[in-house]
Structure formats: structure tokens, C-alpha cells
Write an enzyme that holds these catalytic residues in place. Sequence first.
Site, short mmCIF file in Angstrom:
data_model
loop_
_atom_site.label_atom_id
_atom_site.label_comp_id
_atom_site.label_asym_id
_atom_site.label_seq_id
_atom_site.Cartn_x
_atom_site.Cartn_y
_atom_site.Cartn_z
N LYS A 116 0.86 -1.18 0.00
CA LYS A 116 0.00 0.00 0.00
C LYS A 116 0.90 1.23 0.00
O LYS A 116 1.92 1.26 0.71
CB LYS A 116 -0.90 -0.02 1.25
CG LYS A 116 -1.92 1.10 1.32
CD LYS A 116 -2.80 0.99 2.57
CE LYS A 116 -3.85 2.10 2.64
NZ LYS A 116 -4.73 1.98 3.82
N SER A 176 -9.69 2.18 3.01
CA SER A 176 -8.77 2.88 2.13
C SER A 176 -7.78 1.98 1.39
O SER A 176 -7.18 2.42 0.42
CB SER A 176 -7.99 3.90 2.95
OG SER A 176 -7.17 3.23 3.91
N SER A 185 -10.06 -0.14 7.17
CA SER A 185 -9.43 0.02 5.86
C SER A 185 -8.76 -1.22 5.27
O SER A 185 -8.37 -1.21 4.12
CB SER A 185 -8.41 1.16 5.90
OG SER A 185 -9.08 2.39 5.86
#
Lengths: 477, 95, 486
Positions: free
Chosen positions: C76, C151, C175
Amino acid sequence: MQWETVIGLEIHAQLATNSKIFSAASTAYGAAPNTQACAVDLGLPGTLPVLNEQAVRHALMFGLAVGADIAPYSVFARKNYFYPDLPKGYQISQFDLPIVGLGKLDINVDGVTKTIGVTRAHLEEDAGKSLHEDYHGMTGVDLNRAGTPLLEIVSEPDMRSAAEAVAYVKMVHTLVQYLGICDGNMQEGSFRCDVNVSIRPMGQEAYGTRAEIKNLNSFRFIEKAIAHEVERQIDVIESGQSVVQETRLYDADKDETRSMRSKEEANDYRYFPDPDLLPVEISSALLEQMRDKLPELPAAKKQRFQQQYGLSDYDAEVLTAQRALADYYEDSVSRVANEEKLVANWVMGDLSAGLNREGLDITDCPVSAERLAGLVLRISDQTISGKIAKRVFELMWGSIDSADTIIDREGLKQISDSGELEKMIDQLMADNMSQVEQFREGKTKVMGFFVGQLMKQTQGKANPQELNKLLQAKLKK
Amino acid sequence: MSIRSEEVMKIAHLARLGIKDEQLSGYASELSNIMQLVEQMNQVDTTEIEPMAHPLDQSQRLRLDVVTENNQRESLQKNAPNVEDGLFLVPRVID
Amino acid sequence: MYNQSLKQLSTGLRNKAFSSVELSHYFLQRIKRFDGDLNSVITLNEEAALQSAAQADKSISMGEAGLLTGIPLLHKDIFCTEGLRTSCGSKMLDNFIAPYNATAVEKLAQAGAVMLGKTNMDEFAMGSSNETSFYGGVKNPWNLQTVPGGSSGGSAAAVAARLAPLASGTDTGGSIRQPAAFCGITGIKPTYGRVSRYGMIAFASSLDQGGAMAKSAEDAAIMLQSMSGFDEKDSTSVDRPVDDLLAHLDRPIKGLTIGLPKEFFSDDLDAGIAEKIEQAIDAIKSAGATIKEISLPNINLSVPAYYVVAPAECSANLSRFDGVRFGYRCEEPKDLEDLYKRSRGEGFGDEVKRRIMIGAYVLSAGYYDAYYKKAQQVRRLIQQDFARAFKDVDIIASATAPSVAFAAGEKKDDPVSMYLSDIFTIGVNLAGLPGMSVPCGFVDDKPVGLQLIGNYFEEARLLNVAHQYQQLTDWHLRVPAGYEQE
């Protein structure tokens, strides 16, 4: 109207650690810009603070020294504001749970002792520096100092005069150096002071509105700034206006304070507990360990110097103002028997003058305590006179030789041999019979003439007591 | 709790966020909606409840006072928008 | 190849069925082929990846390989990667190249994993749909009209489309779990403090936690094992040995008690999802677990409390983005205030600005007690609810999200309804507990996620239950249509 001055102080002492409070970068002073600002100090994304153990110990030491309540549980908070020298946009400080709580400290002004309350002392990180030299109309930011550990020491508004304020600052200054937690260097900004000043009609209980004066980096400036600010506030009030609560800057060149905020902007620091740091817990074991490490404090040392060495209040005060100076004195005095006052005189006199002249600290003194003791010993056993000793001391300052070596080499040994002195006196009297007559007629003042002549002949080496005794005896015959 | 445009301006200034005038009312109504959601907390009485700042009941670990970070200015300033003589440059700061 | 388990891939590497260079090349090709539509990967690390793959091949030849040696993965873009851009999905960091690795990245690299690139995400991890990214939204491979969740939407979509066997994620309010649910993959957020936050760009420091996203619980366990552990650079990292997660996977779950919070099974829950969750619970029951209804009375206040705590922390965490030392700086600032306001005004997107302002507001003079302190007290109540529940049960189960993946744009302009899509996950972050999401079926051809919540440091137990469930079902092996070609 009679006005009373009310003063409270905030002192920022940089703690003497190797590394920063939350990072492993060096705290050394004077490095090239930004060479001691690591990723954590720059607030680079993803970096995190880890608390320096030594900073905590130093804070505890101070707390114990002022008899304060040590918080078993203290919390770091973020103080939010934007400024280029504040990399993260917040300063990590302590807010409602500081590590050191209420304590107190005694000061002495004109022989009167007064107790000043220490409200609290908390740990925080220092900011960097903005350099205002012109970089194409821009300001340069150096973050080497960012993250240096600070202990902010806040006093109660207990002081009533500039003299008391200065005495308090000096006391804290002495104390932090005693404790070895701050080098006390005011020029380098290791020890800084903000002063809160207000005035009120004599006898009134409620405090007046205070102004905070920042940027005071010498004892003299503190005194002058307060004096100036008090006058300013009296003028303001007596001209029918009122004092505004604000931050003012002391300008040493113009000897005045001026308002720092060009436009009125209330600060809203939005303090909240820093989630990157956990509560600091102080175990009683650690506290005991620190208590054992606590050195003798200035007040206790001063008292002991008076008792143990029979020194005056003044001498004890001067000698204990600096721990290193006190140590020097004790080292020296332990090497000569029964000359406590003489050693004190030498340390406070020629030695201190020499250090002052060359801008040296006692720790850099070219004459060691041992060598000074060697000199005092020779005064004590009458090998040399006090006057000759001054010459010997000068020669010691510029060399590594002992007093004995210098006395021998320079032939400065005092002439105490009565046979030798008698011979010289006899010759002198024979050459100056008229003066001898005058003496015998009662003009004892001519004694000075004989002493002077003999001292001249011996280049000052004649033992004055011995000389006097022999002269008296021979002249009276 | 509803947040007015003037308050948006005030907090945007506190947070140093440039917000255009025409955006103010939009933010005001969005922030008001969020605060309305937040207000639901008032359904519960929390007197006597110890605030919780951290999930774990732990205390701060202390780091030994050792310098391990040496000069890395060159690599650390690679991302800097304006640097000269090792200094970060910003518009003139007036004290 | 793309659907092989990590153990299978690792065995293939060791048996020289294929090399790490070949495997990395294979997944890089899949990214190039499929990601045009998805937009899940925003930075490719091709050259360096192939170099570290070659390095891994050497280690394997020398017999020094671990389970992750030579295995490709994605990070990420919130994790700092030395020498490779770390944008956090923001214009603010579009040009930021970290001079260090996040500890989690470093640990996985030490374990021999090969980083293929960085995944798209909501800007500064603020969002539940991946629509706040400066690099554009991510599409859900199961249905390109819908969002992947957020997210960590890029990581979830990439693993779902089998563009990499593993991807890292972070979870502040759901997330990892919510995008894992929306994309039909397995994701685990460990106990707060288990994975170092060093080098993981902070959103809300007391809630943020890194974790693993993978096809299966077994793969996630292997990845999490490597990421976890004490880090002296993070004061909130926990100094406690990491359990052997793999060793616990095969334990029988007979006798375990699974708690179902009644608040999470109210009428508000979509009926289709409720049915899938019930089926999943039945499967776990069939393996010998007992089911018990529990109550988390204050859980309905988790979203309100979260939207005080998280913005407050983020408002301070994001102050460092000021255009002075790194990141975006506006053109021609006329003075210092202009530098700050325009750099931040132009560098941050709307959602980030909203949260910063909420945070500044709730902390500002006069409001602290009413909002911030209150939220922290509510947080305590929620933690106590969980603590009480865990006296009676070993694991808590629920749906991960109240809906399946919603359409792109549907909630974009309604922050509050977006916030409420994390209603089942946020409480776990407030308490700091470990939680995961496991695929458990489909509603309208969109994946449904089963959320499992464990007590502190019970990651091994969580993964054990998830793994046992995955022995009974094959939802985790499903691959979205169009991505099955080799």
C-alpha cells in the site's frame, strides 16, 4: 500611588544529553546547518518519537532537588502551531500532566531568605532556528536544534523585585549546573528565560495584567528588562490606560521592550495527548536510585562550607555558586592544613581574576587545585611571603611547574635566617646612623625606611615578621 | 451543532488550509452534518469514565541516550522544495 | 499459477518448477495486462523487483529460503519504500521519495519477498471507497461499476484480480477489512502495536495498524508472521513474542465459543448479507464451535467517537505537510502564510481537508471536553463492552460491512453516509483489537465478507478459525470473471 511589582519566570534549560529527546541525532552545539537533524527531527512522514531515558532522569533530578512532587504518571501532549522552525507543526511538550509538580527554592537577597514556589517543570522538545540573513529575500531554516531536550521550569509569581527575580534565576542556573543536567551556557541558548511582569497597587491582592518578556539571555538583561517594563506599565496605568496581556521582546541595544505581535492573534494551541507516545511511568525504584545520585545542593554546601571551613557567609556563597568551583576549593583545601581562609582568598582572588581575564571556566583552569595547594603550603610554612606568592602564581599560570620548582629556580625562598638578616641590619644601621638616632628619639615612623631598604636589598624575600622582630630589637638597643 | 462559514474560516486558518470563499458554505454544511453525527455521543453519560488515549495499557519505553544518527543531510534534503547552503528556505519570517 | 497458494508457490520455487524472476515477471505482466481498468497499482517497481527476485533465486539455490523468499507482493502506498515514490494517494506527496523503508516493508524484504510496486489508496487513508485518491479511483474487479472499498482499495482489488499473491494494507477504521470484504479476499488487521507503525504514514496514530491482505487465511498468516514484531523505533510497538501463526491454523475449533453481537444483526443489516453471514456461522458451528448471542451496548457510538478521535489525531499528524522540507509547495508563495495555506489547500483533497478541519475544531479552545474528552470516554466504554464480551466468547463474528460494494460516486458527496459504511469495523480500532474479514459468499454477484474479531494478541486464534472455515468453503478461491486467464 505606590506600586508593587509581581514577577513570575519560565526558564528553559536545555538538558545535557548526547542525543535528542525523541531521536538519536546529536545535540552538540555549532554544527553545520541541518547536519544534526535526522528524519525524526525533520518530521519526515512515517517517523516516530522514542523518549530519551537521560532526559527523564535529568527532569527527575531537578524535581528531587526542589523537593517537588514527582508525577508517577506523566503525559506528553502536542502543542499545535505552524512555524518554519517547528517541523511537525506541533511541539511535543507536557500540558496537564507534567513530570515535575509543585516544589520550592530558597533565594537570598541582601541577607534575607525568601522561598519561591516552583509551580512545575516539564519536558519538551526545542525548536530549530530561523536565520534571517538574506537568502534572496527568504529566511533559512536550520533544524539542528529541533528536538533538543528542554526542561521548562515555571515559577509561582512570588518575586517582588528585579533583584529577587535575578536571584531566583541565578539560583536555578546554579542548581541545574550542580545537578549536571544543563551546561548553563546562556550565550549558546542552553539556559533561557521568559519573565512575566505585572504591577498592582501596594496592598492589593488581585494580580494586575501581565506582560511576558521573551528573549532574555543574561542576568543583566533580566534586571534591566524588568526595570524598564515596570516603568512602562506604571506609565501606562498612570496615564489612564491599561496594560495589555501580550508578549514583548527585550531589545538590549535600545534597552526597551516592544510588543511582539504585529497583529493581535489569539493562540489556540489545541493541546491533546500525543498518541505516538505512551504515558511515562516513574517507578519508586527509579526515583530512589535518582535520590541516591543527588549531589549536595548549593544551599547545603554553602552551610557546610561555613561550618566546616569557618568561612564567612559571603565567601561560602561565592565558592559554592558553581559546583566545579566548590569542588576545586575543597580539593585544594584538603591538601593544606589549617589554611581554609587563605585558600579561599586565593581561589576568589588571583585565581578567579585570572580566569575572568582569560574568559576561562574553572574546569579549564591552568593551575590545578593540587598546584594551588602547593603554593599556599609555602605561604603557610613561611617559605615565601604573600607578596612573592603572587609572582610565583603568575609563573605557575603560564607553566606546568609546581610552586616549589619555581621558588627554587627563581631563588624566591624567603630569608628567615636571623643570622643573615642581622648582618644586613647591622650594616644598614651603620650606614644610616642619623635615621637610627631619629628612631631612638621617638620617631618610630622611620621603621618603614629600614624595612623598605631591607626588602629592596633582598628583592622582597626577607621574612617580614622575622625582619620586624629583629629590627625592633636592634633599633631599641 | 451547526458550523457557520465564519467558523470554517477560523478553523481553516488554524489548520493553515487555503479555502476559497465559494467553498465555505459547502464545507460549513458538510462539517455540520459530521458534527451532528458526532453529537450522538451525548446519548451516553460518561461522568466518571476514564478517558482512553491508547488501546493498550502500557507505559512509555525509554531509549538509551546514544547518538546513532549521523549527518544524512544530503539524502534527507533530496525531497526539499528549496534549499541553499544546507538551509531550508521559506518566505521571509518577521518576528 | 495465479491462484496457487503461497505454500504452493514457495514449493514451486524450491523445486525449481519456476524461478522467482519468472514468477515476478508473471505477476508484473498480469499487472500490465489487467490493471489498466482497475487502477490498483500506482507505481511499478519492475527493474528493482526483478533484481531482488534474482537475489531471491540465489538464496533459494543456496538452500536459505523461507516461505516468503522470492514471493512477489505489493505495498500500500502509505508504507515508505526507500528509493521508490511513497505518495499516500496524495498530490501532497506526488514527488516524495522516502530515504528509508517502513519497518514492515523492511521485515518483508528481509524475509525475501519481492516488491512489485505500490498500490492505490484513499488519500492519506481517509476514505471507504478509494475515491479520494489523487491518482483516481480504483475499480472493483468483481464489478467495474462499483468501488473496491477503502482505504486499502488498491491492495484489495489487486489481490482479488490476482495481480499479486499478497499485498500490505493498513486499517484505521476498517481500511483492510472493508475492502477485503468488497473484493472477496482475506484481510487481517492485528492487535494495535503488533506491526510497527514506523515508516507507515500516520493518519490516526492511536488507531492505525498495518496488516496483511491475501487470498486465504493461510497466506495472510504467513505474511503477517513476517510483518509483526517489536520495533524499538515505534514507542507504541509491543515487546512481546509473536505467536507461530502457521502452527495454529490446523487446530480444531471444536469447543470454541463464537459470539454474535445483537447490535450487528439488527434490521438495518441487508437481508442478503445477513443470510450469507448466517450460513457462514452455520459452517463454523458444524466444525464444533458453539454460538452465543452477546451485546456490545455502546457499539452504536463507535462511529461518532471515531469521527472525533481520528480527525483530531490526523489534524496534528498532517501539519508536517507544510511545503517546507518535503512534499508539495505552491508556486510563488508571497509570504509564509500564503506558503502554508496554498501548499496545503492545493496539496490536500477535499476529504482530507474536511477531516483536518473537524480535528482542529474538536480540539479548539472551549470544545476539548465536549468532544475530544467525551470521545475518549466513549472509547473506553466501547473497549469495556468488548472486554466483557470476551469473558464469555473466544471470537466475535459479524458482517464486515453493512452492504456489498456500492456504485462508484454513490456516496462520494455524502461524507456521513460514507462514514457509516464502516459501522461494523470501527469499534475494533477504537479498542485496538485484532479483526479480519473472510469471503463468505455473494449477494448480487458481489462478495460478502465475514468479520471475525479476536481478543488482544489472539491473531493465531482468528486465523485458525478463518482457516478452518476456508477448509469447509471455497469462496476464497473464486476469481472474478475476466481475470482467470493465465
